[in-house]
Design a protein around this motif. Structure first.
Motif, short mmCIF file in Angstrom:
data_model
loop_
_atom_site.label_atom_id
_atom_site.label_comp_id
_atom_site.label_asym_id
_atom_site.label_seq_id
_atom_site.Cartn_x
_atom_site.Cartn_y
_atom_site.Cartn_z
N ARG A 97 63.06 -2.49 -15.06
CA ARG A 97 62.07 -4.10 -15.63
C ARG A 97 61.21 -3.98 -17.03
O ARG A 97 61.53 -4.46 -17.64
N ALA A 98 60.90 -2.95 -16.73
CA ALA A 98 59.78 -3.01 -18.19
C ALA A 98 60.64 -2.23 -18.93
O ALA A 98 59.93 -2.99 -20.10
N PHE A 99 61.23 -1.46 -18.90
CA PHE A 99 62.05 -1.32 -20.38
C PHE A 99 62.53 -2.62 -21.02
O PHE A 99 62.54 -2.55 -22.84
N THR A 100 62.63 -3.65 -20.15
CA THR A 100 63.06 -5.25 -20.55
C THR A 100 62.06 -5.68 -21.50
O THR A 100 62.27 -6.75 -23.09
N THR A 101 61.29 -5.60 -20.36
CA THR A 101 60.10 -6.57 -20.97
C THR A 101 59.50 -6.39 -22.34
O THR A 101 59.28 -7.03 -22.94
#
Ligand SMILES: NC(=O)c1ccc[n+]([C@@H]2O[C@H](COP(=O)([O-])OP(=O)(O)OC[C@H]3O[C@@H](n4cnc5c(N)ncnc54)[C@H](OP(=O)(O)O)[C@@H]3O)[C@@H](O)[C@H]2O)c1
Length: 298
Positions: A97-101
């Motif tokens: 999720r954090a890669f995208t955020t």
């Protein structure tokens, strides 16, 4: 900014050292995620940004990936995990999720050989590692999975038995040849991909070592380098599982290890041809001289 997970681990530590020794383009910075910053050597701690915590946790990866362009991702071994889903994709969910955020552009992950083979979906830990690759690839980030065979360095866990009894064990047939790679080559492949990020899309980068070797071949080379006889003792999958359970390894992880070993016997590591691009340089003899022998001599 390049973020490195597991800087205190075997591969992660070597990736970090390789990057510290390299010319980083445009003054690029390094950031590490580490549970216990005190484990980093002082000269290393002075040259990197440190985010304390486990890279499994959402708040930790949120801090770690803010402003990051590239990430080295390694799922730690979790021998007490209640399931392989928790241990592998579960460990990676918050990061995905954090890669995208945070708009991370490139991720290099440590994975395993086996994709596309008939046993890929019943290979225990490897099936779980391939699920991690799918999870990361699904985020849209540019991703390279290092597709690794059994590490030469796993033999370091058997140093006492090699020194004291002249014996090492594994579960495959004594004459069965398979690829094996040194972790230094895996780290070097990761560092190369992190330094030159001209690649796009999703793919895997096999790190096959220079030749296929059988347990008998390994025994012969170890005997020659150590100057004392070393022989291979094949362990049944049942005995292998019972030994792991005796160390307190969870049922799910024991099953995953046994399934992986059975799949290796059935061709899990045989799906990629060795070419100049998929071979890696360190021979087993070199590894024995430079890593195993000093460990055996203590
Ligand atoms: N062995 C093989 O033959 C083989 C083959 C193919 C793929 N692989 C894959 O290679 C990987 C293992 O790499 P390695 O040998 O470099 O590992 P390693 O030397 O065992 O290092 C493990 C690292 O993970 C950290 N760690 C452990 N538990 C953690 C947690 N809960 N949260 C955050 N960090 C944690 C450790 O840090 P601390 O200092 O905090 O403990 C350490 O830095 C695994 O993903 C495995 O599936 C292995």
């Amino acid at each position: 900014m390049i973020v490195i997970t597991t800087p205190t681990g075997d591969i992660g530590g070597q990736v970090l050292n390789a990057l510290l020794e390299s010319e980083l383009a445009g003054g690029e910075k390094l950031r590490v995620v580490v549970r216990d910053p005190a484990k980093l050597a002082d000269p290393v701690r002075d040259r990197v940004e440190v985010v304390p915590g486990s890279h499994r946790d959402a708040d930790v990866v949120d801090r770690a990936f803010a402003g990051a362009n590239a990430v080295f991702w390694l799922v730690p071994p979790a021998p007490r995990a209640p399931s392989l889903e928790v241990a592998y994709p579960g460990f990676t969910e918050a990061a995905a999720r954090a890669f995208t955020t945070h708009g991370v552009e490139h991720v290099v992950g440590v994975s395993a050989l086996g994709r596309g083979t008939p046993v890929a979906d019943r290979a225990g830990l490897v099936t779980a590692a391939l699920a991690v690759d799918d999870l990361i690839a699904g985020t849209g980030v540019a991703y390279r999975a290092l597709a690794n065979p059994t590490f030469m360095d796993n033999l370091l866990r058997q140093v006492d038995s090699i020194r004291d009894r002249g014996v090492f064990t594994h579960t495959v047939v004594a004459e069965r040849r398979s690829p094996t790679a040194a972790t230094r080559d895996i780290a070097s492949a990761a560092a190369g991909l992190l330094l030159d990020r001209s690649w796009t899309g999703v793919g895997s980068v096999p790190v096959l070592g220079p030749e296929d070797l059988s347990p008998d071949d390994l025994a012969r080379t170890m005997s020659e380098v150590l100057g004392t006889p070393v022989r291979y003792e094949r362990q049944s999958l049942e005995d292998f599982g019972a030994t792991l359970a005796g160390y307190g390894v969870s049922d799910a992880f024991v099953r995953g290890m046994v399934d992986m070993m059975r799949a290796k016997e059935e061709g899990l590591d045989d799906g990629v041809r060795r070419t100049p691009d998929t071979a890696s340089p360190t021979t087993f003899r070199e590894w024995c001289e430079e890593v195993l022998k000093p460990a055996v001599l203590g």
